[in-house]
Enzyme design. Structure first.
Site, mmCIF file in Angstrom:
data_model
loop_
_atom_site.group_PDB
_atom_site.id
_atom_site.type_symbol
_atom_site.label_atom_id
_atom_site.label_comp_id
_atom_site.label_asym_id
_atom_site.label_seq_id
_atom_site.Cartn_x
_atom_site.Cartn_y
_atom_site.Cartn_z
ATOM 1 N N ASP A 35 -4.062 -4.539 -8.748
ATOM 2 C CA ASP A 35 -4.324 -4.574 -7.312
ATOM 3 C C ASP A 35 -4.500 -6.003 -6.836
ATOM 4 O O ASP A 35 -4.397 -6.954 -7.610
ATOM 5 C CB ASP A 35 -5.532 -3.705 -6.950
ATOM 6 C CG ASP A 35 -6.803 -4.128 -7.674
ATOM 7 O OD1 ASP A 35 -7.005 -5.349 -7.844
ATOM 8 O OD2 ASP A 35 -7.596 -3.252 -8.062
ATOM 9 N N LYS A 57 -4.862 -2.591 -2.607
ATOM 10 C CA LYS A 57 -5.592 -1.997 -1.492
ATOM 11 C C LYS A 57 -5.986 -3.127 -0.550
ATOM 12 O O LYS A 57 -6.946 -3.844 -0.796
ATOM 13 C CB LYS A 57 -6.821 -1.248 -1.997
ATOM 14 C CG LYS A 57 -6.469 -0.069 -2.898
ATOM 15 C CD LYS A 57 -7.701 0.704 -3.302
ATOM 16 C CE LYS A 57 -7.332 1.908 -4.185
ATOM 17 N NZ LYS A 57 -8.505 2.695 -4.545
ATOM 18 N N MET A 169 -18.322 -6.081 -0.506
ATOM 19 C CA MET A 169 -17.315 -5.490 0.394
ATOM 20 C C MET A 169 -17.943 -5.066 1.711
ATOM 21 O O MET A 169 -17.600 -4.033 2.280
ATOM 22 C CB MET A 169 -16.626 -4.295 -0.286
ATOM 23 C CG MET A 169 -15.996 -4.627 -1.624
ATOM 24 S SD MET A 169 -15.455 -3.171 -2.542
ATOM 25 C CE MET A 169 -17.010 -2.462 -3.052
#
Length: 492
Positions: A35, A57, A169
């Site tokens: 990713d 993502k 995040m």
């Protein structure tokens, strides 16, 4: 035959934080899913025939859902692949590695989980912020900021904690995080920091308090991925800063040589604080069997000139294969550059002369006074190298044999996305220029700052209609000095 899956944590971004076990396993993988948070160079550890799938993502846009990723891992294992599911940080720290492992367990498939250096600790380290500190923070609490908008977090308990609070995040929910902490009793003067893209060349840090950190983050234009840290340990961010003080901090330099030739320069650049993106635009194809007609003549040569590490290794590897006794060689060995010298010394031979410049002219200049008419010279080298040394030595009346012990052929671009992060591109030969144009395109190369080691390489860049800076000293040491000067000039 059923395969096996490895769920691999690759750390926060700095390639050198990849574990020894992870590098070993990656070399054995036959299929890899990765990713966007994976370091630029991780895919370079794979074999050439490994299948590669991007499962990135991006914020607000997923190329594959988690269920699709789980299904793909299971499918590839059932097909007999050694599957590497490569994830940034650690698979079990908000990495959804547990979901992928459970999908394998349900199908009774073999797996291993390889831990990675987790970003809540390592990223703060690179920003000069210890996650714990005596008399400041005896505990830390890591929370996913993705769920900060929900009611699943016990904000009252978090607000009362004296330890370090870390939200991963959570940039998009920063206002909500700050509001919940203050409304539940956290002092709004509590120190806070946000670290963006930690351990990489794009690392940025914003320092404030709960009262103003949100405004400062917006003013600075921070973008995900970011780590939010709240607590007294933030006060140490300047005293304990080390990464941000390095001379090449904030610089991403692309090396275009073969993997074998890049190692020493990569280490030197990283020690200076640069992030190194390795795009091996050339690879080495051995043709050392071309030495066969010369094996009986080795004892007759007066000089053997080696211009690269590959030249050294292919020459001596062939002698080993032929059970040749090197004590029969009376020739003086001369080399170009420290890396070639080191490779020669590892074979038990000290060079007679070492030219510091990465060009044939440099070696000829220092060697010419020691060449005598009638002597014999052997030059084991690449088929694509210039004939300058051979031509100039022959003009002095010496007999020269030039043997092609390897070819330099176009490399493979593993991760095209990695080039987006690059600031400088270093070219060391015309072949690296030509191959990078084919692999990347002139248009994308023109967006970067190009540097050439030597006039021949600069000429190749110019012939493609591109501009570059030229190192005045055609050596690794010269490049390291001048790249620092280039960066300092930009910052003035």
């Amino acid at each position: 035959m059923i395969g096996k899956a490895y769920i691999i944590g690759t750390g926060p971004g700095d390639e050198e934080l990849l574990t020894v076990k992870a590098t070993r396993v990656l070399k054995n993988c036959t299929a890899v899913l990765y990713d966007r948070l994976v370091s630029n160079n991780i895919l370079n550890y794979l074999n050439e025939d490994c299948l590669i799938y991007y499962c990135g993502k991006e914020p607000g846009a997923h190329y594959k859902s988690q269920d699709e990723i789980n299904e793909m891992i299971v499918k590839l294992v059932k097909e007999g692949h050694i599957v590497g599911r490569v994830k940034g940080g650690d698979p079990y720290v908000f990495g959804r590695g547990g979901e992928e492992v459970l999908a394998l367990v349900e199908e009774d498939l073999d797996f291993e989980v390889i831990p990675g250096v987790t970003s809540p600790i390592s990223v703060l380290n690179y920003a000069g912020i210890p996650i714990t500190q005596r008399a400041m923070a005896q505990s830390f609490h890591i929370v996913t900021g993705m769920t900060a908008a929900s009611e699943k977090i016990n904000w009252e308990a978090l607000a009362k904690e004296n330890g370090t609070l870390v939200f991963m995040m959570g940039l998009e929910n920063l206002d909500r995080i700050v509001s919940n902490l203050i409304s539940n009793g956290k002092d709004k003067s509590t120190l806070a920091a946000i670290v963006m893209r930690g351990t990489s060349s794009k690392q940025r840090k914003v320092i404030g308090t709960l009262e103003n950190i949100s405004a400062k983050a917006k003013e600075s234009g921070l973008k995900s991925p970011c780590i939010i840290v709240i607590g007294e340990v933030v006060s140490l961010n300047e005293k304990l800063s080390w990464y941000e003080k390095k001379p090449l901090f904030g610089t991403n330099i692309c090396i275009t040589r073969s993997r074998e030739q890049s190692s020493s320069l990569k280490v030197a650049l990283r020690d200076l604080g640069a992030e190194v993106t390795e795009i091996n635009s050339i690879k080495i194809e051995e043709t050392k069997e071309n030495l066969k007609p010369y094996i009986d003549k080795l004892k007759d040569y007066d000089h053997i000139l080696l211009t690269s590490v590959n030249g050294v290794n292919n020459f001596f590897d062939y002698l080993v294969e032929e059970n040749y006794d090197v004590r029969n060689i009376k020739a003086k060995f001369s080399v170009i550059g420290k890396a070639t010298k080191k490779a020669l010394m590892q074979r038990g031979i000290v060079p007679f002369i070492m030219a510091r410049e990465f060009v044939g002219e440099g070696l000829f200049k220092v060697l010419a006074p020691h060449l005598n008419k009638g002597e014999k010279v052997l030059i084991p080298c690449s088929s694509s190298s210039r004939t300058y040394l051979m031509d100039e030595i022959r003009k002095l009346g010496l007999e020269v044999d030039r043997v092609h012990t390897y070819n330099t052929v176009a490399g493979i671009l593993r991760n095209e996305r990695a080039f987006d992060e690059v600031d400088y591109v270093l070219f060391t030969s015309p072949s690296t220029v030509n191959n990078m144009v084919d692999m990347i395109s002139i248009e994308r190369l023109k967006e970067k700052k190009l540097i050439a080691i030597g006039p021949q390489t600069a000429k190749a860049i110019s012939n493609k209609g591109m501009e570059c800076k030229v190192c005045t000293k055609h050596s690794e040491e010269g490049f390291l000095k001048e790249i620092i000067e280039f960066k300092e000039a930009e910052n003035v």
